[in-house]
Design a protein around this motif. Structure first.
Motif, PDB file in Angstrom:
ATOM      1  N   ILE A 179       0.827  -1.199   0.000  1.00 15.72           N
ATOM      2  CA  ILE A 179       0.000   0.000   0.000  1.00 15.72           C
ATOM      3  C   ILE A 179       0.871   1.262   0.000  1.00 15.72           C
ATOM      4  O   ILE A 179       0.455   2.311  -0.477  1.00 15.72           O
ATOM      5  N   GLN A 180       2.103   1.150   0.520  1.00 13.52           N
ATOM      6  CA  GLN A 180       2.993   2.303   0.499  1.00 13.52           C
ATOM      7  C   GLN A 180       3.359   2.698  -0.936  1.00 13.52           C
ATOM      8  O   GLN A 180       3.428   3.871  -1.262  1.00 13.52           O
ATOM      9  N   GLU A 205       1.513   1.902  -3.555  1.00  9.58           N
ATOM     10  CA  GLU A 205       0.287   2.273  -4.262  1.00  9.58           C
ATOM     11  C   GLU A 205      -0.200   3.656  -3.875  1.00  9.58           C
ATOM     12  O   GLU A 205      -0.608   4.434  -4.728  1.00  9.58           O
ATOM     13  N   SER A 206      -0.158   3.969  -2.556  1.00  8.78           N
ATOM     14  CA  SER A 206      -0.695   5.274  -2.182  1.00  8.78           C
ATOM     15  C   SER A 206       0.223   6.374  -2.707  1.00  8.78           C
ATOM     16  O   SER A 206      -0.239   7.458  -3.035  1.00  8.78           O
ATOM     17  N   SER A 207       1.501   6.058  -2.800  1.00  6.42           N
ATOM     18  CA  SER A 207       2.417   7.043  -3.338  1.00  6.42           C
ATOM     19  C   SER A 207       2.157   7.263  -4.839  1.00  6.42           C
ATOM     20  O   SER A 207       2.117   8.398  -5.318  1.00  6.42           O
ATOM     21  N   MET A 208       1.946   6.168  -5.561  1.00  8.94           N
ATOM     22  CA  MET A 208       1.668   6.314  -6.990  1.00  8.94           C
ATOM     23  C   MET A 208       0.292   6.924  -7.229  1.00  8.94           C
ATOM     24  O   MET A 208       0.093   7.667  -8.179  1.00  8.94           O
ATOM     25  N   ALA A 209      -0.652   6.630  -6.320  1.00 11.22           N
ATOM     26  CA  ALA A 209      -1.993   7.203  -6.468  1.00 11.22           C
ATOM     27  C   ALA A 209      -1.962   8.724  -6.318  1.00 11.22           C
ATOM     28  O   ALA A 209      -2.863   9.415  -6.755  1.00 11.22           O
ATOM     29  N   LEU A 210      -0.902   9.250  -5.691  1.00 12.33           N
ATOM     30  CA  LEU A 210      -0.771  10.701  -5.568  1.00 12.33           C
ATOM     31  C   LEU A 210      -0.092  11.318  -6.786  1.00 12.33           C
ATOM     32  O   LEU A 210       0.211  12.497  -6.799  1.00 12.33           O
ATOM     33  N   GLY A 211       0.187  10.479  -7.782  1.00  9.75           N
ATOM     34  CA  GLY A 211       0.789  10.993  -9.006  1.00  9.75           C
ATOM     35  C   GLY A 211       2.304  10.905  -9.031  1.00  9.75           C
ATOM     36  O   GLY A 211       2.940  11.389  -9.954  1.00  9.75           O
ATOM     37  N   MET A 212       2.895  10.281  -8.007  1.00 10.81           N
ATOM     38  CA  MET A 212       4.355  10.154  -8.026  1.00 10.81           C
ATOM     39  C   MET A 212       4.758   9.042  -8.984  1.00 10.81           C
ATOM     40  O   MET A 212       4.087   8.010  -9.055  1.00 10.81           O
ATOM     41  N   ASN A 213       5.852   9.262  -9.693  1.00 13.42           N
ATOM     42  CA  ASN A 213       6.326   8.204 -10.585  1.00 13.42           C
ATOM     43  C   ASN A 213       7.181   7.211  -9.793  1.00 13.42           C
ATOM     44  O   ASN A 213       7.411   7.403  -8.594  1.00 13.42           O
ATOM     45  N   THR A 214       7.647   6.173 -10.465  1.00  9.38           N
ATOM     46  CA  THR A 214       8.383   5.116  -9.763  1.00  9.38           C
ATOM     47  C   THR A 214       9.600   5.676  -9.032  1.00  9.38           C
ATOM     48  O   THR A 214       9.858   5.360  -7.868  1.00  9.38           O
ATOM     49  N   ASN A 245      -7.745   4.163 -11.860  1.00 10.26           N
ATOM     50  CA  ASN A 245      -6.518   4.978 -11.811  1.00 10.26           C
ATOM     51  C   ASN A 245      -5.252   4.189 -12.139  1.00 10.26           C
ATOM     52  O   ASN A 245      -4.157   4.628 -11.859  1.00 10.26           O
ATOM     53  N   LEU A 283      -3.942   1.343 -11.114  1.00  6.46           N
ATOM     54  CA  LEU A 283      -3.178   0.497 -10.188  1.00  6.46           C
ATOM     55  C   LEU A 283      -3.296  -0.972 -10.608  1.00  6.46           C
ATOM     56  O   LEU A 283      -2.477  -1.797 -10.234  1.00  6.46           O
ATOM     57  N   SER A 341       0.945   8.580 -14.317  1.00  5.72           N
ATOM     58  CA  SER A 341       1.234   9.500 -13.218  1.00  5.72           C
ATOM     59  C   SER A 341       0.431  10.781 -13.390  1.00  5.72           C
ATOM     60  O   SER A 341      -0.121  11.319 -12.438  1.00  5.72           O
ATOM     61  N   ARG A 395      -3.130  10.107 -12.538  1.00  6.01           N
ATOM     62  CA  ARG A 395      -3.349   9.924 -11.105  1.00  6.01           C
ATOM     63  C   ARG A 395      -3.353  11.239 -10.343  1.00  6.01           C
ATOM     64  O   ARG A 395      -3.931  11.334  -9.278  1.00  6.01           O
ATOM     65  N   GLU A 396      -2.675  12.259 -10.903  1.00  5.00           N
ATOM     66  CA  GLU A 396      -2.767  13.570 -10.282  1.00  5.00           C
ATOM     67  C   GLU A 396      -4.200  14.074 -10.348  1.00  5.00           C
ATOM     68  O   GLU A 396      -4.643  14.841  -9.504  1.00  5.00           O
ATOM     69  N   PHE A 441      -7.336   4.807   0.371  1.00  5.39           N
ATOM     70  CA  PHE A 441      -7.442   3.362   0.546  1.00  5.39           C
ATOM     71  C   PHE A 441      -8.053   3.003   1.893  1.00  5.39           C
ATOM     72  O   PHE A 441      -8.331   3.862   2.723  1.00  5.39           O
ATOM     73  N   PHE A 475       2.512   7.813   5.080  1.00  7.38           N
ATOM     74  CA  PHE A 475       3.933   7.469   5.070  1.00  7.38           C
ATOM     75  C   PHE A 475       4.460   7.542   6.502  1.00  7.38           C
ATOM     76  O   PHE A 475       4.501   8.624   7.090  1.00  7.38           O
ATOM     77  N   VAL A 482       5.408  16.511  -7.029  1.00 10.32           N
ATOM     78  CA  VAL A 482       4.740  16.199  -8.293  1.00 10.32           C
ATOM     79  C   VAL A 482       4.267  17.474  -8.989  1.00 10.32           C
ATOM     80  O   VAL A 482       4.539  17.692 -10.160  1.00 10.32           O
TER      81      VAL A 482
END
Lengths: 222, 245
Positions: A118-119, A121-130, B51, B53, B76, B79-80, B86, B92, B108
């Motif tokens: 989930i760490q 996924e939630s990071s990518m869900a915020l629009g962050m890339n890999t 989105n 995933l 990406s 997703r913005e 979730f 974090f 971002v």
């Protein structure tokens, strides 16, 4: 008490020099172990069956074999069988790295697998890339988990360097023995004074690292 | 009202098990669509496909009329524009609350730190958590964490917000505080797709409800139709499991 032999000539300086040799071997091995341990640990987390089979055999060998046996195999064995003339120092670094890489890679693998999906996924869900996900979210968490554990490994490696005198490296323990031997007549109690001093030197080398680890662990409890 | 999100003939399989079966849905701007259904019916997978995933096997997702591309870089970007919250545990742990919220806008969206922080503080104040800005996630209750997760998504100014069972892992007395935040978002006209098991909340928040089973939409309707006059037997029996008469 036998401490007086250390004041004779440059005995104490020699002892410090011996400690220097021990630290030198362990620090080079630690550096190699960290770099390659991280690489191997990352590879292990890819769950590739070939890499996993290889790393399991490797880890088991390292766990089962006493470091001293490994030292003898590399130092005496390599010369005889492979015809390579390794110096005692190089043999020691090879053996300690062989051990350290195995332990380190297992720590890295554990730290990586301990991070919840989930760490990512939630990071990518915020629009962050890999890349951003790894730099800002995953790697900082891995480092926090890894540092206390790897510091423990480092202190164990420093302590275990006392074995290298068995292949003729004149490190702190060996210097101590030489001082005791040379002063057998004049200071019969030298053994206590010298070994107590060596104990103190190891303590001074390892304790700060251990304190640092405790401090980081507390700081990063979150 | 204009259509913001459109899903056409979406299909998804996990190892030959059909999870989503030719699913189509259109969501208007400002609309709140609540998806309910038995566990394993594909509700969460549906949100995750929207989105990116999860990969989709067939079909397409259109955001504001544009097809959402599946390559990494565009995902990406997409997703913005589509925020997601979730079930739990997604803050974090190594960052404090304020950093959790401002990380994505700073990295971002390349917003100035002071600017992002100012907005974060406003949002924290709105959900009653301003005093927690310097705390770490572990020091917060589950309900507080979820409220932070919601504003962490909001600060990206998403056009659509996906909420995936955000109260499912919470103690009952914390559910309310989180759902109140969602209700207030619905009132200010946010477009949301919500998966939930809280039927009373679903009724209060939804403009439209969807009953999903076996990866298909079995029934959909307004809250009144859906709860008071379900047409299909499946929905009737599903709703009955929530009442104790």
């Amino acid at each position: 008490m036998g401490f007086e032999v250390l004041l004779k000539g440059n005995n104490f300086i020699r002892l410090l020099g011996g400690l220097g040799v021990a630290l030198y071997i362990s620090l080079i091995s630690v550096a190699i172990s960290i770099v390659f341990g991280i690489i191997l640990g990352a590879l292990m987390s890819l769950k590739n069956p070939v890499i996993n089979a290889f790393s399991r055999v490797y880890l088991e060998i390292v766990r089962i074999m006493p470091q001293m046996v490994l030292l003898f195999i590399v130092y005496f064995g390599a010369t005889k069988v492979l015809g390579i003339n390794l110096s005692a120092e190089v043999s020691a670094v090879i053996v300690f790295s062989f051990w350290g890489i195995a332990e380190m890679s297992d720590l890295v693998r554990g730290a990586l697998s301990g991070i919840d999906r989930i760490q990512y996924e939630s990071s990518m869900a915020l629009g962050m890339n890999t890349m951003q996900t790894y730099i800002h979210v995953i790697i900082p968490q891995i480092i926090r988990r890894l540092i206390p554990l790897s510091i423990n490994l480092i202190t164990r490696m420093i302590k275990t360097t006392s074995l290298v005198m068995m292949i003729g490296i004149v490190e702190v323990l060996k210097v101590g023995q030489q001082i005791i031997e040379a002063n057998r007549k004049s200071s019969p109690n030298a053994a206590f004074g010298v070994f107590a001093t060596i104990f103190l030197l190891y303590f001074l080398a390892c304790y700060p690292i251990s304190v640092l680890s405790k401090y980081l662990e507390k700081k990063w409890e979150n | 009202m204009e259509e913001i999100l459109k899903i056409n003939n979406l299909s998804k399989k996990f190892n030959d098990i059909v999870v989503l079966d030719n699913l189509s849905l259109s969501v208007k701007k400002g609309e709140v669509v609540v998806i309910v259904g038995p566990s394993g019916c594909g509700k969460s997978t549906f949100l995750r496909c929207i989105n990116g995933l999860e990969d989709i096997d067939e079909g397409e997702v259109l955001l504001d009329g544009e097809k959402v591309s599946r390559n990494k870089k565009n995902l990406s970007k997409t997703r913005e524009r589509i925020g997601m919250v979730f079930q739990s545990y997604d803050l974090f742990p190594h960052k404090n609350i304020l950093q959790n919220i401002t990380l994505a806008p700073i990295k971002v969206k390349k917003r100035k730190k002071a600017d992002a922080e100012e907005e974060a503080l406003k949002l924290l104040d709105r959900v009653g958590l301003l005093s927690k800005k310097d705390s770490y996630p572990r020091q917060l209750s589950g309900g507080q964490k979820q409220r932070v997760a919601i504003i962490r998504a909001l600060i990206m100014h998403p056009e659509v917000l996906l909420l995936d069972e955000i109260t499912a892992a919470l103690d009952p007395e914390m559910v309310r505080e989180v759902l109140d935040v969602v209700l207030s978002l619905a009132k200010e006209g946010r477009t949301m797709l919500i998966v939930t098991h809280e039927m009373a909340f679903a009724r209060a928040v939804a403009d439209r409800l969807i009953f999903l089973e076996g990866g298909k939409i079995v029934e959909e309707g307004s809250p009144a139709e859906f709860f008071d006059n379900p047409k299909t037997e499946r929905l009737k029996s599903f709703l009955q499991t929530f009442s104790y008469e």
